[in-house]
Design an enzyme around this catalytic site. Structure first.
Site, PDB file in Angstrom:
ATOM      1  CE  LYS A 169     -11.013   3.338  12.362  1.00  0.00           C
ATOM      2  NZ  LYS A 169      -9.545   3.142  12.253  1.00  0.00           N
ATOM      3  CB  THR A 222      -0.931   0.004   1.221  1.00  0.00           C
ATOM      4  OG1 THR A 222      -1.623  -1.245   1.293  1.00  0.00           O
ATOM      5  CG2 THR A 222      -1.955   1.115   1.106  1.00  0.00           C
ATOM      6  CB  VAL A 250      16.676  -4.534  -5.251  1.00  0.00           C
ATOM      7  CG1 VAL A 250      17.874  -3.631  -5.042  1.00  0.00           C
ATOM      8  CG2 VAL A 250      15.657  -3.851  -6.166  1.00  0.00           C
TER       9      VAL A 250
END
Length: 504
Positions: free
Chosen positions: A78, A14, A186
Protein backbone atom coordinates in the site's frame (compact mmCIF):
# COMPACT_ATOMS: atom_id res chain seq x y z
CA UNK A 1 15.29 -14.17 42.82
CA UNK A 2 12.69 -11.75 41.39
CA UNK A 3 9.34 -13.38 40.67
CA UNK A 4 8.27 -13.39 37.06
CA UNK A 5 5.84 -10.64 36.09
CA UNK A 6 2.66 -12.13 34.71
CA UNK A 7 1.06 -10.41 31.71
CA UNK A 8 -2.49 -11.52 30.94
CA UNK A 9 -4.21 -10.44 27.72
CA UNK A 10 -7.98 -10.67 27.33
CA UNK A 11 -8.95 -11.02 23.70
CA UNK A 12 -7.21 -12.24 20.59
CA UNK A 13 -7.53 -10.80 17.13
CA UNK A 14 -4.82 -8.65 15.61
CA UNK A 15 -4.57 -6.26 18.58
CA UNK A 16 -4.37 -8.99 21.23
CA UNK A 17 -1.78 -11.02 19.40
CA UNK A 18 0.26 -7.92 18.57
CA UNK A 19 0.36 -7.26 22.31
CA UNK A 20 1.38 -10.82 23.12
CA UNK A 21 4.17 -10.82 20.54
CA UNK A 22 5.53 -7.37 21.36
CA UNK A 23 5.53 -7.85 25.13
CA UNK A 24 7.21 -11.25 24.87
CA UNK A 25 9.80 -9.85 22.45
CA UNK A 26 10.57 -6.55 24.21
CA UNK A 27 10.71 -8.09 27.69
CA UNK A 28 12.60 -11.24 26.70
CA UNK A 29 15.53 -10.32 28.98
CA UNK A 30 13.26 -10.05 32.02
CA UNK A 31 11.52 -12.80 34.00
CA UNK A 32 7.98 -12.62 32.59
CA UNK A 33 5.15 -14.82 31.38
CA UNK A 34 2.53 -13.88 28.80
CA UNK A 35 -0.89 -15.52 28.67
CA UNK A 36 -3.61 -14.69 26.16
CA UNK A 37 -7.19 -15.67 26.95
CA UNK A 38 -9.85 -15.54 24.27
CA UNK A 39 -13.24 -17.06 23.77
CA UNK A 40 -13.26 -19.47 20.83
CA UNK A 41 -16.80 -18.32 19.95
CA UNK A 42 -16.08 -14.61 19.55
CA UNK A 43 -15.07 -13.66 16.04
CA UNK A 44 -12.81 -10.88 14.78
CA UNK A 45 -14.45 -7.77 13.38
CA UNK A 46 -11.76 -7.60 10.69
CA UNK A 47 -13.02 -4.47 8.92
CA UNK A 48 -9.67 -2.71 8.94
CA UNK A 49 -7.67 -4.37 6.20
CA UNK A 50 -5.17 -1.59 5.66
CA UNK A 51 -2.29 -0.12 7.63
CA UNK A 52 0.13 2.74 7.82
CA UNK A 53 3.93 2.15 7.55
CA UNK A 54 3.95 1.54 11.32
CA UNK A 55 2.97 -2.07 10.70
CA UNK A 56 6.24 -2.61 8.85
CA UNK A 57 8.07 -1.25 11.90
CA UNK A 58 6.24 -3.82 14.02
CA UNK A 59 7.11 -6.81 11.83
CA UNK A 60 10.68 -5.62 11.36
CA UNK A 61 11.17 -5.40 15.13
CA UNK A 62 9.94 -8.97 15.54
CA UNK A 63 12.27 -10.09 12.76
CA UNK A 64 9.42 -11.36 10.59
CA UNK A 65 10.18 -10.96 6.90
CA UNK A 66 7.53 -9.94 4.39
CA UNK A 67 7.97 -13.24 2.56
CA UNK A 68 6.90 -15.02 5.75
CA UNK A 69 3.72 -13.19 6.63
CA UNK A 70 2.45 -11.41 3.50
CA UNK A 71 1.56 -14.48 1.37
CA UNK A 72 0.09 -16.19 4.43
CA UNK A 73 -2.19 -13.20 5.03
CA UNK A 74 -3.09 -12.48 1.37
CA UNK A 75 -1.32 -9.16 1.81
CA UNK A 76 -0.48 -6.56 -0.82
CA UNK A 77 1.58 -3.39 -0.64
CA UNK A 78 0.00 0.00 0.00
CA UNK A 79 1.56 3.29 -1.11
CA UNK A 80 -1.30 5.47 0.12
CA UNK A 81 -4.99 6.29 -0.17
CA UNK A 82 -6.93 7.76 -3.08
CA UNK A 83 -9.88 9.95 -2.09
CA UNK A 84 -12.46 10.02 -4.86
CA UNK A 85 -15.53 12.23 -5.01
CA UNK A 86 -14.94 14.18 -1.80
CA UNK A 87 -14.84 17.42 -3.77
CA UNK A 88 -16.74 18.76 -6.75
CA UNK A 89 -14.12 21.42 -7.49
CA UNK A 90 -13.10 21.11 -11.17
CA UNK A 91 -9.77 19.33 -11.46
CA UNK A 92 -9.87 18.22 -7.82
CA UNK A 93 -12.43 15.42 -7.99
CA UNK A 94 -9.86 13.03 -6.51
CA UNK A 95 -6.43 13.11 -4.96
CA UNK A 96 -3.84 10.69 -3.60
CA UNK A 97 -2.48 10.88 -0.03
CA UNK A 98 0.98 9.25 -0.11
CA UNK A 99 2.96 7.90 2.80
CA UNK A 100 5.84 10.26 3.44
CA UNK A 101 9.44 9.25 2.77
CA UNK A 102 12.84 10.90 2.40
CA UNK A 103 12.41 11.16 -1.37
CA UNK A 104 9.58 13.66 -0.89
CA UNK A 105 12.13 16.18 0.33
CA UNK A 106 12.97 16.79 -3.34
CA UNK A 107 9.43 17.82 -4.31
CA UNK A 108 7.49 18.75 -1.15
CA UNK A 109 8.99 22.27 -0.84
CA UNK A 110 7.82 23.07 -4.37
CA UNK A 111 4.37 21.70 -3.53
CA UNK A 112 4.13 23.84 -0.41
CA UNK A 113 5.20 26.93 -2.32
CA UNK A 114 2.68 26.30 -5.10
CA UNK A 115 -0.21 25.71 -2.71
CA UNK A 116 0.56 28.95 -0.93
CA UNK A 117 0.79 30.80 -4.21
CA UNK A 118 -2.60 29.45 -5.28
CA UNK A 119 -4.12 30.21 -1.86
CA UNK A 120 -3.03 33.81 -2.33
CA UNK A 121 -4.65 34.11 -5.74
CA UNK A 122 -2.13 32.87 -8.33
CA UNK A 123 -3.15 30.47 -11.05
CA UNK A 124 -0.47 27.80 -10.55
CA UNK A 125 -0.38 24.01 -10.44
CA UNK A 126 -1.21 22.85 -6.91
CA UNK A 127 -2.72 19.38 -7.16
CA UNK A 128 -0.73 16.95 -4.95
CA UNK A 129 -0.67 14.13 -7.49
CA UNK A 130 1.80 16.04 -9.68
CA UNK A 131 4.39 16.33 -6.91
CA UNK A 132 4.78 12.88 -5.33
CA UNK A 133 6.16 9.55 -6.47
CA UNK A 134 3.62 7.58 -4.43
CA UNK A 135 0.77 8.79 -6.63
CA UNK A 136 2.69 7.81 -9.77
CA UNK A 137 3.40 4.31 -8.43
CA UNK A 138 -0.24 3.80 -7.54
CA UNK A 139 -1.41 5.00 -10.96
CA UNK A 140 1.04 2.69 -12.75
CA UNK A 141 0.45 -0.18 -10.28
CA UNK A 142 4.10 -0.38 -9.36
CA UNK A 143 5.26 -1.78 -6.03
CA UNK A 144 7.01 0.41 -3.44
CA UNK A 145 10.19 -1.69 -3.08
CA UNK A 146 12.85 -0.30 -5.47
CA UNK A 147 15.79 -1.98 -7.11
CA UNK A 148 18.98 -2.43 -5.14
CA UNK A 149 20.78 0.57 -6.65
CA UNK A 150 18.06 3.11 -5.87
CA UNK A 151 19.32 5.29 -2.99
CA UNK A 152 15.95 5.94 -1.28
CA UNK A 153 13.52 3.74 0.59
CA UNK A 154 9.86 4.53 0.09
CA UNK A 155 7.39 4.61 2.97
CA UNK A 156 4.63 2.06 2.54
CA UNK A 157 1.99 0.13 4.39
CA UNK A 158 -0.01 -2.99 3.60
CA UNK A 159 -3.42 -4.38 2.78
CA UNK A 160 -4.17 -7.73 4.42
CA UNK A 161 -6.79 -10.15 5.69
CA UNK A 162 -7.16 -9.12 9.35
CA UNK A 163 -8.30 -12.57 10.46
CA UNK A 164 -5.26 -14.22 8.89
CA UNK A 165 -2.88 -11.67 10.44
CA UNK A 166 -4.30 -12.51 13.87
CA UNK A 167 -3.83 -16.22 13.20
CA UNK A 168 -0.28 -15.71 11.93
CA UNK A 169 0.73 -13.70 14.99
CA UNK A 170 -0.89 -16.27 17.27
CA UNK A 171 1.22 -19.04 15.76
CA UNK A 172 4.38 -16.91 15.97
CA UNK A 173 3.76 -15.84 19.57
CA UNK A 174 2.97 -19.32 20.84
CA UNK A 175 5.61 -21.30 18.96
CA UNK A 176 8.52 -18.85 18.96
CA UNK A 177 7.97 -16.50 21.88
CA UNK A 178 6.54 -18.81 24.51
CA UNK A 179 3.13 -17.16 24.85
CA UNK A 180 0.49 -19.33 26.53
CA UNK A 181 -2.86 -19.46 24.72
CA UNK A 182 -6.02 -20.19 26.72
CA UNK A 183 -9.10 -20.59 24.46
CA UNK A 184 -11.70 -20.15 27.20
CA UNK A 185 -14.59 -17.85 27.98
CA UNK A 186 -14.08 -15.36 30.80
CA UNK A 187 -17.02 -15.15 33.18
CA UNK A 188 -15.80 -12.32 35.37
CA UNK A 189 -12.98 -10.37 36.97
CA UNK A 190 -11.62 -10.59 40.51
CA UNK A 191 -10.19 -7.38 41.89
CA UNK A 192 -7.75 -7.01 44.74
CA UNK A 193 -7.99 -4.84 47.83
CA UNK A 194 -6.40 -1.89 46.00
CA UNK A 195 -8.99 -2.04 43.24
CA UNK A 196 -6.54 -3.37 40.66
CA UNK A 197 -7.38 -6.49 38.70
CA UNK A 198 -6.13 -9.65 40.39
CA UNK A 199 -7.40 -12.39 38.09
CA UNK A 200 -9.70 -13.35 35.25
CA UNK A 201 -12.36 -15.83 36.33
CA UNK A 202 -12.96 -18.47 33.68
CA UNK A 203 -16.38 -19.83 32.85
CA UNK A 204 -17.60 -22.17 35.55
CA UNK A 205 -16.07 -20.01 38.28
CA UNK A 206 -13.64 -22.64 39.53
CA UNK A 207 -10.55 -21.59 37.65
CA UNK A 208 -8.73 -18.27 37.54
CA UNK A 209 -5.83 -16.77 35.64
CA UNK A 210 -3.97 -14.42 37.94
CA UNK A 211 -1.66 -11.70 36.71
CA UNK A 212 0.32 -8.61 37.55
CA UNK A 213 -0.59 -6.69 34.37
CA UNK A 214 -3.73 -7.06 32.28
CA UNK A 215 -4.24 -5.96 28.69
CA UNK A 216 -7.82 -5.37 27.58
CA UNK A 217 -8.17 -6.38 23.93
CA UNK A 218 -11.82 -7.39 24.33
CA UNK A 219 -13.12 -5.10 21.58
CA UNK A 220 -15.97 -2.64 21.99
CA UNK A 221 -17.10 -4.56 25.10
CA UNK A 222 -14.10 -3.11 26.99
CA UNK A 223 -14.58 -5.83 29.60
CA UNK A 224 -11.67 -4.76 31.79
CA UNK A 225 -11.10 -1.04 31.29
CA UNK A 226 -14.81 -0.21 31.05
CA UNK A 227 -16.91 -2.86 32.76
CA UNK A 228 -14.51 -3.85 35.55
CA UNK A 229 -12.64 -0.58 36.18
CA UNK A 230 -15.32 1.86 35.08
CA UNK A 231 -13.08 4.17 33.07
CA UNK A 232 -15.26 6.77 31.28
CA UNK A 233 -15.54 6.75 27.50
CA UNK A 234 -15.20 10.04 25.63
CA UNK A 235 -17.32 10.01 22.49
CA UNK A 236 -16.26 11.76 19.30
CA UNK A 237 -19.83 11.68 17.94
CA UNK A 238 -20.05 15.46 18.14
CA UNK A 239 -17.71 15.90 15.20
CA UNK A 240 -17.40 12.44 13.65
CA UNK A 241 -20.88 11.43 12.55
CA UNK A 242 -20.22 7.94 11.18
CA UNK A 243 -21.25 5.16 13.56
CA UNK A 244 -21.90 2.11 11.38
CA UNK A 245 -20.46 0.12 8.50
CA UNK A 246 -21.49 -2.59 6.08
CA UNK A 247 -18.83 -4.86 4.57
CA UNK A 248 -19.22 -6.76 1.32
CA UNK A 249 -16.33 -8.87 0.01
CA UNK A 250 -15.74 -8.97 -3.71
CA UNK A 251 -13.73 -10.93 -6.24
CA UNK A 252 -10.06 -10.19 -6.81
CA UNK A 253 -9.38 -7.33 -9.19
CA UNK A 254 -8.86 -8.42 -12.76
CA UNK A 255 -5.57 -7.38 -14.27
CA UNK A 256 -2.76 -5.77 -12.31
CA UNK A 257 -3.20 -5.50 -8.56
CA UNK A 258 -3.52 -1.98 -7.21
CA UNK A 259 -1.33 -0.75 -4.37
CA UNK A 260 -3.70 1.96 -3.16
CA UNK A 261 -6.73 1.99 -0.92
CA UNK A 262 -9.60 3.81 -2.60
CA UNK A 263 -12.01 5.84 -0.46
CA UNK A 264 -15.04 6.94 -2.50
CA UNK A 265 -17.55 9.41 -1.11
CA UNK A 266 -21.15 8.15 -1.18
CA UNK A 267 -24.38 9.82 -0.08
CA UNK A 268 -23.91 9.45 3.70
CA UNK A 269 -20.31 8.38 4.17
CA UNK A 270 -17.64 6.67 2.12
CA UNK A 271 -16.86 3.30 0.56
CA UNK A 272 -13.53 1.56 0.88
CA UNK A 273 -11.91 -0.64 -1.74
CA UNK A 274 -8.92 -2.68 -0.60
CA UNK A 275 -7.09 -5.06 -2.96
CA UNK A 276 -5.85 -8.37 -1.52
CA UNK A 277 -4.25 -11.24 -3.39
CA UNK A 278 -7.33 -13.45 -2.98
CA UNK A 279 -10.22 -10.98 -2.98
CA UNK A 280 -11.17 -7.33 -2.76
CA UNK A 281 -12.35 -5.87 0.52
CA UNK A 282 -15.30 -3.51 0.14
CA UNK A 283 -17.45 -1.65 2.60
CA UNK A 284 -19.38 1.49 3.42
CA UNK A 285 -18.79 3.58 6.55
CA UNK A 286 -21.85 5.75 7.19
CA UNK A 287 -23.98 7.61 9.72
CA UNK A 288 -27.16 5.86 10.83
CA UNK A 289 -28.62 9.32 11.54
CA UNK A 290 -28.73 9.96 7.80
CA UNK A 291 -29.33 6.53 6.22
CA UNK A 292 -30.70 3.17 7.34
CA UNK A 293 -28.68 -0.03 7.34
CA UNK A 294 -30.76 -1.52 4.52
CA UNK A 295 -30.45 1.61 2.39
CA UNK A 296 -26.70 1.73 3.03
CA UNK A 297 -26.30 -1.88 1.92
CA UNK A 298 -28.32 -1.20 -1.22
CA UNK A 299 -26.22 1.87 -2.02
CA UNK A 300 -23.01 -0.09 -1.55
CA UNK A 301 -24.25 -2.94 -3.74
CA UNK A 302 -25.21 -0.46 -6.44
CA UNK A 303 -21.81 1.24 -6.16
CA UNK A 304 -20.08 -2.13 -6.62
CA UNK A 305 -22.43 -3.45 -9.31
CA UNK A 306 -23.54 -6.24 -6.95
CA UNK A 307 -27.25 -5.47 -6.55
CA UNK A 308 -28.29 -8.96 -7.62
CA UNK A 309 -25.20 -10.81 -6.40
CA UNK A 310 -25.60 -13.60 -3.86
CA UNK A 311 -22.97 -12.19 -1.51
CA UNK A 312 -23.82 -11.80 2.16
CA UNK A 313 -23.19 -8.39 3.69
CA UNK A 314 -21.95 -7.91 7.24
CA UNK A 315 -23.29 -5.00 9.30
CA UNK A 316 -21.27 -3.44 12.11
CA UNK A 317 -21.91 -0.80 14.74
CA UNK A 318 -19.05 1.51 15.73
CA UNK A 319 -18.35 3.33 18.99
CA UNK A 320 -16.20 6.28 17.97
CA UNK A 321 -14.08 7.91 20.65
CA UNK A 322 -11.58 6.90 23.33
CA UNK A 323 -11.42 5.94 26.99
CA UNK A 324 -10.29 8.85 29.12
CA UNK A 325 -7.19 6.97 30.30
CA UNK A 326 -5.73 3.97 28.51
CA UNK A 327 -3.68 2.78 31.50
CA UNK A 328 -5.72 2.45 34.70
CA UNK A 329 -4.32 0.67 37.78
CA UNK A 330 -2.64 -2.43 36.32
CA UNK A 331 -4.72 -2.55 33.13
CA UNK A 332 -3.91 -1.27 29.65
CA UNK A 333 -6.61 -0.97 27.01
CA UNK A 334 -5.71 -1.47 23.35
CA UNK A 335 -7.60 -1.80 20.10
CA UNK A 336 -11.34 -1.27 20.15
CA UNK A 337 -11.41 -1.49 23.96
CA UNK A 338 -9.21 1.61 24.04
CA UNK A 339 -10.97 3.58 21.35
CA UNK A 340 -11.84 3.79 17.72
CA UNK A 341 -11.48 6.46 15.07
CA UNK A 342 -13.20 5.37 11.91
CA UNK A 343 -10.90 3.62 9.40
CA UNK A 344 -10.61 6.50 6.92
CA UNK A 345 -6.82 6.71 7.31
CA UNK A 346 -6.29 3.11 8.52
CA UNK A 347 -4.88 4.21 11.86
CA UNK A 348 -6.23 1.39 14.08
CA UNK A 349 -3.12 -0.82 14.16
CA UNK A 350 -0.87 2.24 14.15
CA UNK A 351 -2.45 3.30 17.46
CA UNK A 352 -2.18 -0.26 18.82
CA UNK A 353 1.54 -0.34 18.11
CA UNK A 354 2.14 3.18 19.44
CA UNK A 355 0.22 2.35 22.63
CA UNK A 356 2.05 -0.90 23.25
CA UNK A 357 5.46 0.56 22.47
CA UNK A 358 4.94 3.53 24.77
CA UNK A 359 3.52 1.39 27.57
CA UNK A 360 6.32 -1.18 27.50
CA UNK A 361 8.89 1.59 27.42
CA UNK A 362 7.22 3.29 30.42
CA UNK A 363 7.11 0.02 32.37
CA UNK A 364 10.72 -0.87 31.74
CA UNK A 365 11.90 2.66 32.56
CA UNK A 366 10.43 2.30 36.05
CA UNK A 367 11.25 -1.33 36.78
CA UNK A 368 7.68 -2.38 35.91
CA UNK A 369 6.27 0.40 38.10
CA UNK A 370 3.61 3.08 37.43
CA UNK A 371 5.76 6.22 37.74
CA UNK A 372 5.25 7.19 34.08
CA UNK A 373 1.55 6.30 33.90
CA UNK A 374 0.19 9.87 33.86
CA UNK A 375 2.68 10.98 31.23
CA UNK A 376 1.86 7.95 29.09
CA UNK A 377 -1.89 8.52 29.37
CA UNK A 378 -1.54 12.16 28.39
CA UNK A 379 0.53 11.27 25.34
CA UNK A 380 -1.92 8.62 24.11
CA UNK A 381 -4.90 10.87 24.74
CA UNK A 382 -3.25 13.62 22.70
CA UNK A 383 -2.45 11.16 19.90
CA UNK A 384 -6.10 10.18 19.60
CA UNK A 385 -7.13 13.81 19.49
CA UNK A 386 -4.50 14.62 16.88
CA UNK A 387 -5.64 11.80 14.62
CA UNK A 388 -9.28 12.72 15.22
CA UNK A 389 -8.64 16.29 14.10
CA UNK A 390 -7.10 15.13 10.83
CA UNK A 391 -10.06 12.83 10.16
CA UNK A 392 -12.54 15.57 11.07
CA UNK A 393 -10.82 17.87 8.60
CA UNK A 394 -11.67 15.47 5.76
CA UNK A 395 -15.36 15.96 6.49
CA UNK A 396 -15.32 19.62 7.50
CA UNK A 397 -13.53 20.60 4.27
CA UNK A 398 -15.58 18.40 1.90
CA UNK A 399 -16.98 20.06 -1.21
CA UNK A 400 -20.06 17.93 -1.91
CA UNK A 401 -23.81 18.43 -1.87
CA UNK A 402 -26.41 16.55 0.20
CA UNK A 403 -27.75 16.77 3.76
CA UNK A 404 -25.03 14.56 5.25
CA UNK A 405 -22.17 16.39 3.58
CA UNK A 406 -23.59 19.85 4.32
CA UNK A 407 -24.00 18.89 8.00
CA UNK A 408 -20.35 17.86 8.10
CA UNK A 409 -19.20 21.05 6.38
CA UNK A 410 -21.24 23.33 8.63
CA UNK A 411 -20.72 21.95 12.14
CA UNK A 412 -18.44 23.92 14.45
CA UNK A 413 -17.37 21.29 17.00
CA UNK A 414 -13.71 21.79 16.21
CA UNK A 415 -10.60 21.76 18.37
CA UNK A 416 -8.47 24.87 18.70
CA UNK A 417 -5.68 23.09 16.81
CA UNK A 418 -7.91 22.31 13.85
CA UNK A 419 -9.27 25.86 13.81
CA UNK A 420 -5.69 27.14 13.74
CA UNK A 421 -4.78 24.89 10.81
CA UNK A 422 -7.82 26.00 8.81
CA UNK A 423 -7.22 29.67 9.60
CA UNK A 424 -3.59 29.42 8.52
CA UNK A 425 -4.56 27.76 5.24
CA UNK A 426 -7.23 30.24 4.22
CA UNK A 427 -5.20 33.27 5.26
CA UNK A 428 -2.28 32.16 3.12
CA UNK A 429 0.06 31.37 5.97
CA UNK A 430 2.95 28.93 6.08
CA UNK A 431 1.09 25.76 6.97
CA UNK A 432 4.19 23.63 7.58
CA UNK A 433 5.41 26.10 10.20
CA UNK A 434 1.97 26.28 11.82
CA UNK A 435 1.63 22.49 12.09
CA UNK A 436 5.05 22.36 13.75
CA UNK A 437 4.18 25.25 16.09
CA UNK A 438 1.04 23.45 17.24
CA UNK A 439 3.04 20.26 17.89
CA UNK A 440 0.66 18.16 15.79
CA UNK A 441 3.27 17.15 13.22
CA UNK A 442 3.95 14.07 15.38
CA UNK A 443 0.52 12.75 14.29
CA UNK A 444 0.28 14.01 10.72
CA UNK A 445 3.12 15.74 8.96
CA UNK A 446 2.69 19.02 7.03
CA UNK A 447 2.74 16.98 3.81
CA UNK A 448 -0.48 15.23 4.86
CA UNK A 449 -2.27 18.46 5.74
CA UNK A 450 -1.19 20.05 2.46
CA UNK A 451 -2.35 17.03 0.45
CA UNK A 452 -5.76 17.01 2.13
CA UNK A 453 -6.55 20.70 1.75
CA UNK A 454 -5.02 21.09 -1.69
CA UNK A 455 -6.47 17.76 -2.84
CA UNK A 456 -9.98 19.05 -2.15
CA UNK A 457 -9.25 22.18 -4.17
CA UNK A 458 -9.65 24.49 -1.18
CA UNK A 459 -8.43 27.49 -3.13
CA UNK A 460 -10.05 30.67 -4.45
CA UNK A 461 -12.43 30.02 -7.33
CA UNK A 462 -10.62 29.61 -10.65
CA UNK A 463 -12.22 32.75 -12.10
CA UNK A 464 -10.60 34.82 -9.33
CA UNK A 465 -7.09 33.51 -9.89
CA UNK A 466 -4.51 35.72 -11.59
CA UNK A 467 -1.42 34.73 -13.59
CA UNK A 468 1.66 34.54 -11.34
CA UNK A 469 4.13 37.36 -11.37
CA UNK A 470 7.07 36.76 -13.73
CA UNK A 471 9.55 36.86 -10.87
CA UNK A 472 7.64 34.39 -8.64
CA UNK A 473 10.09 31.49 -8.09
CA UNK A 474 7.76 28.70 -9.16
CA UNK A 475 8.92 25.14 -9.69
CA UNK A 476 9.60 23.85 -13.18
CA UNK A 477 6.75 21.33 -13.45
CA UNK A 478 8.29 19.64 -16.46
CA UNK A 479 11.43 19.02 -14.41
CA UNK A 480 9.38 17.60 -11.52
CA UNK A 481 7.51 15.35 -13.95
CA UNK A 482 10.80 14.05 -15.35
CA UNK A 483 12.21 13.51 -11.86
CA UNK A 484 9.21 11.47 -10.71
CA UNK A 485 9.03 9.52 -13.96
CA UNK A 486 12.74 8.73 -13.70
CA UNK A 487 12.37 7.54 -10.11
CA UNK A 488 9.43 5.35 -11.07
CA UNK A 489 11.66 3.42 -13.49
CA UNK A 490 13.40 1.89 -10.46
CA UNK A 491 10.23 0.27 -9.11
CA UNK A 492 8.90 -3.09 -10.35
CA UNK A 493 5.31 -4.00 -11.09
CA UNK A 494 3.32 -4.60 -7.92
CA UNK A 495 2.30 -8.07 -9.09
CA UNK A 496 5.95 -8.99 -9.72
CA UNK A 497 6.82 -8.09 -6.14
CA UNK A 498 3.96 -10.20 -4.83
CA UNK A 499 5.06 -13.12 -7.03
CA UNK A 500 8.59 -12.88 -5.62
CA UNK A 501 7.20 -13.14 -2.10
CA UNK A 502 5.27 -16.26 -3.03
CA UNK A 503 8.38 -17.86 -4.54
CA UNK A 504 10.73 -16.99 -1.66
Amino acid sequence: MTAARRFVILGGGTAGWMAAALIAHRCRDHPISVTLVESPEIGIIGVGEGSTPQLKVFFDELGIAEREWMPACHATYKTGIRFAGWSDAPGFESYFHPFQSALDGHTAPAFYFHTRARRTGRDVVAHPDRFFLGARLAEARLGPVPGENFPFDLGYGYHFDATLVGQFLAAHATTKLGVRHVPRRVAGVRRGASGAIAALVLEGGEEEIAGDFFIDASGFRASLIGEALGEPFESFAGNLFNNAAVALPGARDEGATSCETVSTALSCGWAWRIPLTGRTGNGYVYSSDFISADAAETELRRHLGLLDADVEARHLAMRVGQVRRSWVANCLAIGLAQGFIEPLEATALHIVHATLSGWIEALLADGFGPAHRDQFNAAIHARYEGIRDYIVCHYRMNRRDGDYWRANAEHDVLSDNLKAVMTCWFRGGELDAEVARLGIDRYYAPLSWHCLLAGYGQFPEAARLQPPEPDLPLADMAKIDRFIAGCALNFPAHDDLLAQLEEA
